[in-house]
Write a protein that holds these residues in place. Structure first.
Motif, PDB file in Angstrom:
ATOM      1  N   VAL A 682       0.874  -1.174   0.000  1.00 53.81           N
ATOM      2  CA  VAL A 682       0.000   0.000   0.000  1.00 53.81           C
ATOM      3  C   VAL A 682       0.908   1.221   0.000  1.00 53.81           C
ATOM      4  CG1 VAL A 682      -1.702   1.330   1.301  1.00 53.81           C
ATOM      5  CG2 VAL A 682      -1.888  -1.164   1.182  1.00 53.81           C
ATOM      6  N   GLU A 683       0.770   2.081  -1.020  1.00 56.94           N
ATOM      7  CA  GLU A 683       1.702   3.197  -1.177  1.00 56.94           C
ATOM      8  C   GLU A 683       1.370   4.367  -0.264  1.00 56.94           C
ATOM      9  OE1 GLU A 683       4.854   5.122  -1.868  1.00 56.94           O
ATOM     10  OE2 GLU A 683       4.587   3.213  -2.893  1.00 56.94           O
ATOM     11  N   ILE A 684       0.084   4.631  -0.039  1.00 54.33           N
ATOM     12  CA  ILE A 684      -0.299   5.752   0.811  1.00 54.33           C
ATOM     13  C   ILE A 684       0.075   5.456   2.259  1.00 54.33           C
ATOM     14  CG2 ILE A 684      -2.257   7.095   1.670  1.00 54.33           C
ATOM     15  CD1 ILE A 684      -1.469   7.692  -1.227  1.00 54.33           C
ATOM     16  N   ILE A 685       0.631   6.440   2.952  1.00 52.44           N
ATOM     17  CA  ILE A 685       1.050   6.271   4.351  1.00 52.44           C
ATOM     18  C   ILE A 685      -0.185   6.369   5.243  1.00 52.44           C
ATOM     19  CG2 ILE A 685       2.536   7.149   6.187  1.00 52.44           C
ATOM     20  CD1 ILE A 685       4.348   8.307   4.023  1.00 52.44           C
ATOM     21  N   GLU A 686      -0.607   5.250   5.793  1.00 54.59           N
ATOM     22  CA  GLU A 686      -1.877   5.186   6.505  1.00 54.59           C
ATOM     23  C   GLU A 686      -1.857   5.951   7.818  1.00 54.59           C
ATOM     24  OE1 GLU A 686      -2.410   0.976   6.820  1.00 54.59           O
ATOM     25  OE2 GLU A 686      -3.200   0.766   4.779  1.00 54.59           O
ATOM     26  N   ASP A 687      -0.724   5.940   8.533  1.00 59.24           N
ATOM     27  CA  ASP A 687      -0.638   6.596   9.844  1.00 59.24           C
ATOM     28  C   ASP A 687       0.025   7.959   9.762  1.00 59.24           C
ATOM     29  OD1 ASP A 687      -1.770   4.372  11.133  1.00 59.24           O
ATOM     30  OD2 ASP A 687       0.167   3.365  11.263  1.00 59.24           O
ATOM     31  N   LEU A 688      -0.072   8.609   8.611  1.00 58.03           N
ATOM     32  CA  LEU A 688       0.682   9.842   8.402  1.00 58.03           C
ATOM     33  C   LEU A 688       0.291  10.943   9.391  1.00 58.03           C
ATOM     34  CD1 LEU A 688       2.803  11.292   6.722  1.00 58.03           C
ATOM     35  CD2 LEU A 688       1.007  11.980   5.134  1.00 58.03           C
ATOM     36  N   LYS A 689      -0.970  11.042   9.725  1.00 54.51           N
ATOM     37  CA  LYS A 689      -1.384  12.119  10.644  1.00 54.51           C
ATOM     38  C   LYS A 689      -0.656  12.009  11.981  1.00 54.51           C
ATOM     39  CE  LYS A 689      -5.166  12.089  13.095  1.00 54.51           C
ATOM     40  NZ  LYS A 689      -6.573  12.135  13.571  1.00 54.51           N
ATOM     41  N   GLU A 690      -0.652  10.826  12.578  1.00 56.37           N
ATOM     42  CA  GLU A 690       0.005  10.661  13.874  1.00 56.37           C
ATOM     43  C   GLU A 690       1.518  10.818  13.744  1.00 56.37           C
ATOM     44  OE1 GLU A 690      -1.536  10.460  16.753  1.00 56.37           O
ATOM     45  OE2 GLU A 690      -3.417  10.651  15.618  1.00 56.37           O
ATOM     46  N   MET A 691       2.076  10.387  12.633  1.00 59.50           N
ATOM     47  CA  MET A 691       3.519  10.502  12.443  1.00 59.50           C
ATOM     48  C   MET A 691       3.936  11.964  12.312  1.00 59.50           C
ATOM     49  SD  MET A 691       3.869   7.279   9.789  1.00 59.50           S
ATOM     50  CE  MET A 691       5.635   7.006   9.780  1.00 59.50           C
ATOM     51  N   VAL A 692       3.156  12.753  11.577  1.00 54.22           N
ATOM     52  CA  VAL A 692       3.471  14.177  11.443  1.00 54.22           C
ATOM     53  C   VAL A 692       3.245  14.892  12.769  1.00 54.22           C
ATOM     54  CG1 VAL A 692       2.834  16.325  10.269  1.00 54.22           C
ATOM     55  CG2 VAL A 692       3.048  14.208   8.960  1.00 54.22           C
ATOM     56  N   LYS A 693       2.210  14.505  13.499  1.00 51.86           N
ATOM     57  CA  LYS A 693       1.989  15.096  14.828  1.00 51.86           C
ATOM     58  C   LYS A 693       3.201  14.872  15.729  1.00 51.86           C
ATOM     59  CE  LYS A 693      -1.901  14.367  16.977  1.00 51.86           C
ATOM     60  NZ  LYS A 693      -3.114  13.662  17.459  1.00 51.86           N
ATOM     61  N   TYR A 694       3.783  13.682  15.640  1.00 51.68           N
ATOM     62  CA  TYR A 694       4.974  13.378  16.425  1.00 51.68           C
ATOM     63  C   TYR A 694       6.122  14.313  16.057  1.00 51.68           C
ATOM     64  CZ  TYR A 694       9.188  10.822  17.863  1.00 51.68           C
ATOM     65  OH  TYR A 694      10.414  10.484  18.397  1.00 51.68           O
ATOM     66  N   LEU A 695       6.308  14.560  14.763  1.00 45.69           N
ATOM     67  CA  LEU A 695       7.385  15.455  14.335  1.00 45.69           C
ATOM     68  C   LEU A 695       7.132  16.892  14.780  1.00 45.69           C
ATOM     69  CD1 LEU A 695       8.159  14.195  10.691  1.00 45.69           C
ATOM     70  CD2 LEU A 695       9.291  13.559  12.829  1.00 45.69           C
ATOM     71  N   ILE A 696       5.895  17.353  14.645  1.00 46.97           N
ATOM     72  CA  ILE A 696       5.576  18.729  15.046  1.00 46.97           C
ATOM     73  C   ILE A 696       5.799  18.905  16.542  1.00 46.97           C
ATOM     74  CG2 ILE A 696       3.711  20.407  15.292  1.00 46.97           C
ATOM     75  CD1 ILE A 696       2.539  19.329  12.682  1.00 46.97           C
ATOM     76  N   THR A 697       5.321  17.945  17.340  1.00 39.93           N
ATOM     77  CA  THR A 697       5.488  18.028  18.798  1.00 39.93           C
ATOM     78  C   THR A 697       6.956  18.009  19.181  1.00 39.93           C
ATOM     79  OG1 THR A 697       3.373  16.886  19.104  1.00 39.93           O
ATOM     80  CG2 THR A 697       4.869  16.931  20.980  1.00 39.93           C
ATOM     81  N   SER A 698       7.737  17.153  18.520  1.00 38.01           N
ATOM     82  CA  SER A 698       9.174  17.085  18.808  1.00 38.01           C
ATOM     83  C   SER A 698       9.875  18.373  18.399  1.00 38.01           C
ATOM     84  CB  SER A 698       9.795  15.895  18.070  1.00 38.01           C
ATOM     85  OG  SER A 698       9.210  14.684  18.477  1.00 38.01           O
ATOM     86  N   TYR A 699       9.454  18.954  17.285  1.00 40.26           N
ATOM     87  CA  TYR A 699      10.031  20.225  16.826  1.00 40.26           C
ATOM     88  C   TYR A 699       9.790  21.315  17.879  1.00 40.26           C
ATOM     89  CZ  TYR A 699      10.772  24.346  13.826  1.00 40.26           C
ATOM     90  OH  TYR A 699      11.203  25.538  13.289  1.00 40.26           O
ATOM     91  N   LYS A 700       8.550  21.419  18.343  1.00 37.63           N
ATOM     92  CA  LYS A 700       8.224  22.446  19.337  1.00 37.63           C
ATOM     93  C   LYS A 700       8.990  22.222  20.634  1.00 37.63           C
ATOM     94  CE  LYS A 700       3.517  23.475  17.716  1.00 37.63           C
ATOM     95  NZ  LYS A 700       2.071  23.451  18.065  1.00 37.63           N
TER      96      LYS A 700
END
Length: 913
Positions: A682-700
């Motif tokens: 499956v090419e589309i990243i299914e958990d992308l929302k939670e993964m990006v949230k993790y990056l944003i939180t870590s960035y902050k």
């Protein structure tokens, strides 16, 4: 020709342009179906829609140069193309091609004259409308058996789908036509047409040529240049071709290609070579381990073999191939089946009754489906059978050596292959009114060579700033921008002591410490613990014991900051185990070294090792200098690289792996990663929302804790580089992944403008410099690092460009293809070119620019190392083999359950470096 209503914009200090968001859903005219932004000077252009962002203009930065492209101009047909849908029996593609050829040549030649172009599946394209009547044709293939039974009759049905006016391709290339289904079908039709002549030549039984041909979707391979590389594999040279739209014209991209083929000859010989054996007895089931049998089955599955023993009574050479499903668990003398008389007989006794006693009755057979099993000694592999499997690691270098050619050599090889493609001899190309002009040589287009970014090192360095030359620089007189201290460390050697002894370890410690002092790192512990271990034992316990010994030696001040493991060559299992028990489970940074490289290594080697070690410990090797064209530091920016890794060809694994990697610092050099397991292929990243949230939180969190920014600060821009997506999936990314990125921003209360860029590497466009003095290296002859092209070969309407960001070490450099699908930041062409080029210089593991932006490269590495998240002793850590649909769901759940997340200590570090 360029879109006339898009004059070249002026770059602003922020690298962006004011105005409404462009691209994708909610992006006005830039998204598919958005309308809005049209070509004002062209009356019919107001309705133009695109998948990605409309091109805002062309870049102007850098020095202009001329380059050659491995492509040729194509004259678009003037007459209509008639498209028919083909409904055929459910048979192999090879049989379908034979049926359509028989239909044209013998059944209804008056209907199919001139001949039609057939894609081997569902589509026929004709240069004139066909008088097909009811559209039903009964077709039979000549029976190869000397039998009185009539041949099987197949029914083929044709239905007219549409008439395509090729003029729309001209309008599309000029930017006055949307890329709709009719445009895509017309491009498909032209690609089918150009493939027909070499296909006919290869299939012509009357041909006296000794040349063998093989095909895949876009390439033709010939046996004029063949190299056996072992393992039952040989390599064939081939030629790729694809008609593509470009700015103002249609072109055909031609390139050399390489195919891995099964070595022809007796099947027994092939299997023995695959196993690295020469004794036939090892193929008896009682001599094979189940793992070996499974490995053989995977290697052979899908391979077509012929059985010359059945050609008695047939016309020689008319044997129809049979496709192997798997290897049987029983030998021919033990494998039973029910014969025509209803009796249970063994395969060996069956052939004995036919007066064909087997020489090796105890060897396993191959299952060819429908209950058929054939003894190995009766099977022969014909030439030209493509192996659609992953090449074993130990043979990949041989493939690379065969495929590698310098730019001029590559161009010469392409020109030598043009007769194989038969552009001037093809009756199909002629009857469709096409012309492919190769006489004038490959296309010549304008390119620009961008200035490399300046890179900053520690202010204490003798050399504080460096400007790369030809995509490279060195560490002479430079200290890391943020060097880290190693307080305690241990060495674990898995190479035999007689090969890597105390003296070698002492030299290694001395060399590492000397290099560390030059790059600004401090190694407090001068005499680390060193242990020799047996890699067949419990590696996790061995690393734990080494850590405890370090703890005790240092008066219980703490465990090691770093574990260095010295490994034998070509032992991937060792590497996976060390990374799993060190980084994943125990949370200690690990650095693996190959014993052959660490043996008497020079200073340059240890410098390269420390490039990795420093960032694994939380340091930064360098930062890019801020520029007015493409600022990273002045606007809080989260740059994300994303990738999906699927199971290798020929392996129906349950799981694929997805990764996102993003910076946490303001200089975009310190990255963290998140990896997940999802349904296979499956090419589309299914958990992308939670993964990006993790990056944003870590960035902050990092911005507040380390850079002392306000707690509410967060990224104002998110630049999302997506790797590994084909052009046909662009809309899916916009429809499914972009909303998840936006949802992640909303749920983290982040007000960031988003830019989404696809980075493509699996294409065949190559640059060949016209002026040898403008190359990166006279010996290699490639275009210089920083060569960018956004005119002449790009998409007719959308915002894309090709960027050659690195200096090649071997062969011909492959530029990366960037397609901007969504852009709320309103980047100009110059600013996005400069930003992408700058990010190719911050890859921590090298003092060279790399072929894609560093976060994309890191995401690729994280996916490739997914196995380190599984216990090496578990079933989930190994390939699970072929699974049927009923097993996939449970296997996926088992994968997810066995997957171990990264240890919290390493989660905020670049463990993947």
């Amino acid at each position: 020709m360029p879109p006339r209503s898009n004059p070249k914009p002026k770059a602003t200090g922020g690298g962006s342009r004011p105005g409404p968001a462009r691209g994708g859903p909610g992006g006005g005219g830039a998204g598919r179906g958005g309308g809005g932004i049209g070509l004002a000077s062209t009356p019919s252009a107001g309705h133009i829609t695109t998948v990605g962002v409309r091109r805002p203009g062309y870049g102007s930065g850098g020095n202009e140069v001329d380059v050659l492209i491995n492509a040729y101009p194509v004259t678009i047909p003037q007459a209509n193309i008639h498209h028919y849908d083909v409904i055929e029996p459910d048979v192999a593609r090879r049989i379908k091609v034979l049926l359509v050829r028989q239909l044209q040549d013998a059944v209804a030649p008056e209907v199919f004259s001139p001949k039609v172009a057939y894609d081997g599946e569902k589509n026929i394209f004709a240069a004139r409308e066909l008088s097909i009547g009811s559209g039903r044709f009964d077709v039979s293939l000549p029976n190869p058996r000397a039998s009185s039974r009539p041949p099987k009759v197949y029914q083929i049905r044709l239905t007219k789908v549409q008439t395509i006016n090729p003029e729309l391709l001209q309008r599309f290339s000029e930017g006055t036509q949307s890329q709709d289904n009719a445009v895509q079908t017309a491009i498909t039709a032209l690609n089918v047409v150009v493939r027909m002549a070499p296909l006919d030549l290869a299939a012509n039984p009357a041909s006296t040529s000794k040349t063998n041909y093989a095909f895949d979707a876009r390439s033709i391979y010939v046996n004029n240049e063949v190299k056996a590389i072992g393992g039952g594999i040989e390599l064939w040279r081939g030629y790729f071709q694809s008609i593509r739209p470009s700015i103002g014209r249609m072109i055909i991209n031609v390139d050399i290609a390489t195919a891995t083929m099964y070595k022809p000859g007796p099947l027994i010989s092939l299997i023995l070579e695959f196993l690295g054996q020469n004794n036939v007895s090892v193929l008896a089931p009682n001599q094979l381990q189940e793992r070996q049998r499974s490995s053989i089955s995977r290697f052979l599955s899908g391979l077509e073999i012929i059985t010359p023993h059945t050609e008695t009574g047939r016309e020689k050479g008319k044997e129809r191939p049979k496709k192997i499903k798997k290897a049987t668990r029983e030998g021919a003398d033990a494998l039973m089946f029910t014969d025509k008389e209803g009796k249970q007989v063994s395969v060996a006794s069956y052939f004995r009754k036919l007066n064909m006693p087997l020489r090796y009755p105890n060897l396993f057979c191959v299952d060819v489906g429908r209950g058929g099993a054939i003894p190995l000694e009766l099977c022969v592999v014909p030439p030209g059978r493509i192996m659609k499997k992953e090449v074993p690691t130990e043979l990949k270098k041989a493939v690379l050596d065969f495929a590698t050619k310098k730019p001029k050599e590559r161009l010469q090889s392409i020109e030598q292959g043009l007769p194989v493609l038969r552009y001037t001899q093809s009756e199909y190309i002629g009857q469709f009114g096409m012309q492919i002009n190769t006489s004038g040589g490959p296309l010549r287009v304008k390119a620009r060579v961008l200035a490399p970014p300046a890179l900053l090192y520690n202010p204490k360095s003798r050399v504080k700033k460096v400007v790369p030359r030809d995509g490279a620089w060195n560490m002479v007189d430079k200290q890391f921008y943020d060097p880290k201290r190693i307080n305690r460390w241990v060495i674990v050697v898995y190479s035999p002591k007689q090969r890597f002894n105390d003296t070698h370890v002492a030299n290694m410690v001395q060399g590492l410490q000397a290099a560390a002092s030059k790059v600004g790192m401090v190694i407090e512990e001068k005499n680390p613990i060193c242990r020799w271990e047996n890699g067949q034992a419990n590696i996790g316990q061995q690393l734990l014991n080494a850590g405890k010994a370090c703890f005790d030696k240092n008066n219980k001040a703490g465990g090691p900051d770093l574990i260095i493991a010295v490994l034998p060559d070509n032992v991937q299992d060792f590497y996976n185990a060390v990374k799993h028990f060190g980084d994943i489970k125990q949370g200690v940074a690990t650095q693996c070294l190959r014993s052959s490289k660490a043996f008497r290594a020079n200073e340059q080697y240890w410098m390269n090792v420390l490039l990795k070690v420093n960032v694994k410990l939380g340091g930064m090797n360098l930062i890019p200098e801020a520029t007015p064209v493409s600022p990273i530091q002045s606007i809080p920016t989260l740059i994300i690289g994303a990738d999906v890794a699927h199971p290798p060809p020929g392996l129906e694994e349950a799981a694929s792996y997805t990764s996102v990697v993003g910076n946490v610092d303001s200089n975009a050099v310190r990255y963290i990663a998140n990896i997940q397991v999802q349904k296979g292929r499956v090419e589309i990243i299914e958990d992308l929302k939670e993964m990006v949230k993790y990056l944003i939180t870590s960035y902050k969190s990092y911005q507040g804790a380390v850079e002392k920014k306000p707690p509410t600060s967060g990224p104002k821009r998110i630049i999302f580089y997506r790797d590994g997506v084909s052009e046909g999936q662009f809309q899916h990314v916009l429809d499914q992944e972009l909303p998840m990125i936006k949802a992640a921003c909303e749920e983290t209360k982040t007000d960031a403008k988003i830019t989404l860029i696809i980075v493509g590497k699996r294409h065949h466009i190559r640059f060949i410099p016209v002026n040898a003095q403008l190359t990166d290296d006279a010996r290699r002859g490639n275009c210089a690092a920083g060569t960018v092209i956004d005119r002449g070969i790009g998409h007719p309407t959308e915002f894309d460009y090709y960027l050659l960001s690195h200096g090649a070490l071997l062969g011909t450099s492959r530029p990366s293809h960037y397609s901007v699908l969504y852009d709320e930041n309103r980047f100009t062409a110059d600013s996005i070119h400069a930003l992408s080029f700058a990010l190719c210089h911050v890859y921590a593991r090298a003092t060279r620019s790399v072929s894609i932006p560093a976060p994309v490269y890191y995401a690729d590495i994280v996916c490739a190392r997914a196995k380190i998240h599984f216990d090496p002793s578990s079933v989930e850590a190994s390939e699970t083999g072929t699974l049927d649909s009923s097993q996939l769901a449970s296997a996926l759940e088992a994968k997810k359950k066995a997957f171990r997340p990264l240890h919290p200590t390493q989660a905020n570090r670049m463990y993947f470096s």
